[in-house]
Design a protein around this motif. Structure first.
Motif, PDB file in Angstrom:
ATOM      1  N   HIS A  21      11.718  18.436  37.453  1.00  0.00           N
ATOM      2  CA  HIS A  21      13.153  18.371  37.774  1.00  0.00           C
ATOM      3  C   HIS A  21      14.037  18.870  36.624  1.00  0.00           C
ATOM      4  N   ASN A  22      13.403  19.433  35.600  1.00  0.00           N
ATOM      5  CA  ASN A  22      14.126  19.973  34.436  1.00  0.00           C
ATOM      6  C   ASN A  22      15.056  18.930  33.809  1.00  0.00           C
ATOM      7  N   LEU A  23      14.515  17.733  33.579  1.00  0.00           N
ATOM      8  CA  LEU A  23      15.288  16.642  32.984  1.00  0.00           C
ATOM      9  C   LEU A  23      15.090  16.650  31.474  1.00  0.00           C
ATOM     10  N   GLN A  24      16.189  16.689  30.748  1.00  0.00           N
ATOM     11  CA  GLN A  24      16.115  16.738  29.291  1.00  0.00           C
ATOM     12  C   GLN A  24      16.882  15.600  28.616  1.00  0.00           C
ATOM     13  N   LYS A  25      18.015  15.212  29.210  1.00  0.00           N
ATOM     14  CA  LYS A  25      18.841  14.140  28.638  1.00  0.00           C
ATOM     15  C   LYS A  25      19.104  13.087  29.712  1.00  0.00           C
ATOM     16  N   VAL A  26      18.743  11.837  29.426  1.00  0.00           N
ATOM     17  CA  VAL A  26      18.873  10.792  30.445  1.00  0.00           C
ATOM     18  C   VAL A  26      19.467   9.511  29.863  1.00  0.00           C
ATOM     19  N   LEU A  27      20.140   8.757  30.725  1.00  0.00           N
ATOM     20  CA  LEU A  27      20.682   7.449  30.367  1.00  0.00           C
ATOM     21  C   LEU A  27      19.718   6.382  30.874  1.00  0.00           C
ATOM     22  N   TRP A 112      29.480   1.326  36.339  1.00  0.00           N
ATOM     23  CA  TRP A 112      29.524   1.727  34.934  1.00  0.00           C
ATOM     24  C   TRP A 112      28.514   2.833  34.637  1.00  0.00           C
ATOM     25  N   PHE A 113      27.300   2.693  35.146  1.00  0.00           N
ATOM     26  CA  PHE A 113      26.273   3.706  34.917  1.00  0.00           C
ATOM     27  C   PHE A 113      26.743   5.078  35.415  1.00  0.00           C
ATOM     28  N   LYS A 114      27.348   5.102  36.596  1.00  0.00           N
ATOM     29  CA  LYS A 114      27.801   6.382  37.166  1.00  0.00           C
ATOM     30  C   LYS A 114      28.963   6.955  36.369  1.00  0.00           C
ATOM     31  N   GLU A 115      29.816   6.090  35.850  1.00  0.00           N
ATOM     32  CA  GLU A 115      30.901   6.551  34.990  1.00  0.00           C
ATOM     33  C   GLU A 115      30.347   7.193  33.714  1.00  0.00           C
ATOM     34  N   GLU A 116      29.330   6.548  33.143  1.00  0.00           N
ATOM     35  CA  GLU A 116      28.708   7.080  31.927  1.00  0.00           C
ATOM     36  C   GLU A 116      28.001   8.405  32.207  1.00  0.00           C
ATOM     37  N   LEU A 117      27.370   8.511  33.359  1.00  0.00           N
ATOM     38  CA  LEU A 117      26.681   9.744  33.733  1.00  0.00           C
ATOM     39  C   LEU A 117      27.683  10.890  33.845  1.00  0.00           C
ATOM     40  N   ALA A 118      28.818  10.619  34.493  1.00  0.00           N
ATOM     41  CA  ALA A 118      29.844  11.652  34.655  1.00  0.00           C
ATOM     42  C   ALA A 118      30.461  12.036  33.313  1.00  0.00           C
ATOM     43  N   ASP A 157      13.250   9.780  42.692  1.00  0.00           N
ATOM     44  CA  ASP A 157      14.388  10.540  42.156  1.00  0.00           C
ATOM     45  C   ASP A 157      15.302  10.929  43.315  1.00  0.00           C
ATOM     46  N   ASN A 158      16.529  10.426  43.300  1.00  0.00           N
ATOM     47  CA  ASN A 158      17.473  10.779  44.365  1.00  0.00           C
ATOM     48  C   ASN A 158      18.573  11.724  43.882  1.00  0.00           C
ATOM     49  N   GLY A 159      18.370  12.304  42.707  1.00  0.00           N
ATOM     50  CA  GLY A 159      19.354  13.228  42.166  1.00  0.00           C
ATOM     51  C   GLY A 159      20.354  12.570  41.230  1.00  0.00           C
ATOM     52  N   ILE A 160      20.437  11.243  41.289  1.00  0.00           N
ATOM     53  CA  ILE A 160      21.320  10.485  40.388  1.00  0.00           C
ATOM     54  C   ILE A 160      20.496   9.497  39.567  1.00  0.00           C
ATOM     55  N   ILE A 161      19.607   8.774  40.264  1.00  0.00           N
ATOM     56  CA  ILE A 161      18.754   7.775  39.610  1.00  0.00           C
ATOM     57  C   ILE A 161      17.303   8.237  39.632  1.00  0.00           C
ATOM     58  N   TRP A 162      16.674   8.170  38.484  1.00  0.00           N
ATOM     59  CA  TRP A 162      15.249   8.501  38.352  1.00  0.00           C
ATOM     60  C   TRP A 162      14.504   7.225  38.000  1.00  0.00           C
TER      61      TRP A 162
END
Length: 319
Positions: A21-27, A112-118, A157-162
């Motif tokens: 999924h080309n994931l490099q930076k995650v919260l 909060w998690f979604k705010e931090e992601l954005a 993985d739903n595109g927001i949460i892994w």
């Protein structure tokens, strides 16, 4: 070497998924419990750039502060950036009547998690959900009367949460932590069976495991099968609903293999009540010439000229 290979299955799996999924930076949601500690350590070990997020709801007195301090120490030891958010649950419940403490915590945490992601632009929010959690979720949704959408369990993985540990059991994770000598904190409320998930985890599922050999394997197969079947259902529902937007004909509803499900999904954006879909179906079958209306939570539903319409807005229920 065999032992090392066995314990590194978790890292191998996470590395494969991150690459796919080309994931490099995650919260990473880091509570300090076993699952979240294993997740953070694993992703750090495979070379991902991670930032930890910790919620303190101050619901367990000193134990809540103990968890927060543990997370701070863990992140310092492994050079992981950390953000902490403290919440006032009492105030939130006063302003949002009808919510349980459990629901309030979940809503605040996810928001909060979604705010931090954005804000950060990172690739995903990561949680430590495991295979045991997925079985518990299946049973919880089963008792709520869910269809395949609820019974299919959580997605990796739903595109927001892994959820990189979703295919691993709680015992796999504890073994991984033990191998690397990693400590974690235990939430004392998880040992009590006063919440439904805890009751399933502590009382019901252990008895099922005793009674049915291969229980976990069977449950994982069931979840996988339900997930596959749900994808077929969702494919056809989306095809019909995307074409019709906010209007659908009675003919389409009656010709669909599961008309009640189609009605339910069509009116879902307007916040239907529990019995709305049945009431609409009864009105369709009655085939009366007069207009029928349903005032819902976020809009109005109208049955007219053998077509069902949605007009978004606010109001109280009427029929």
């Amino acid at each position: 070497m065999g032992r090392l290979k066995k314990e590194n299955r978790i890292e191998t799996s996470a590395k494969r998924e991150a690459s796919c999924h080309n994931l490099q930076k995650v919260l990473v949601a880091l509570s300090g419990g076993a699952d979240s500690v294993a997740t953070a350590f694993c992703l750090k070990s495979i070379g991902l750039e991670i930032m930890a997020l910790h919620c303190n709801f101050h619901l367990r007195g000193e134990e809540s502060n103990r968890d927060m301090n543990f997370v701070k120490s863990f992140c310092e030891n492994f050079n992981i950036p950390l953000r902490i958010k403290e919440f006032d649950i009492s105030l939130y419940l006063k302003l949002n009547k009808g919510n349980s403490i459990e629901m309030a915590c979940r809503d605040l945490r996810h928001k909060w998690f979604k705010e931090e992601l954005a804000m950060t632009g990172y690739d995903r929010i990561v949680t430590g959900h495991n295979a045991d959690d997925n079985i518990e979720t299946l049973f919880l949704n089963l008792f709520r009367g869910s269809g395949t959408r609820g019974l299919k369990g959580m997605e990796v993985d739903n595109g927001i949460i892994w959820r990189p540990l979703l295919s691993f059991s709680r015992s796999d994770i504890l073994s991984y932590l033990k191998f690397y000598g990693l400590s974690f904190v235990v939430d004392s409320t998880n040992l009590k069976s006063d919440f439904r998930r805890n009751f399933l985890r502590n009382e019901i599922i252990p008895k099922l495991r005793e009674e049915w050999k291969g229980f976990d394997k069977a449950m994982h197969h069931t979840i996988s099968n339900l997930n596959s079947e749900n994808k077929i259902v969702e494919f056809y529902l989306k095809k019909i609903l995307s074409e019709n937007n906010q209007i659908i004909s009675v003919e389409q509803i009656l010709n669909f293999p599961a008309p009640l499900l189609l009605i339910k999904r069509f009116i879902q954006p307007a916040g239907p009540y529990n019995t709305t879909q049945e009431e609409v179906m009864e009105a369709i079958k009655a085939n009366k010439p007069h207009i029928r209306k349903w005032r819902l939570q976020n809009g109005e539903l109208i049955l007219r000229n053998k077509r069902l319409f949605i007009e978004m807005g606010h109001g109280e229920r009427s029929s």
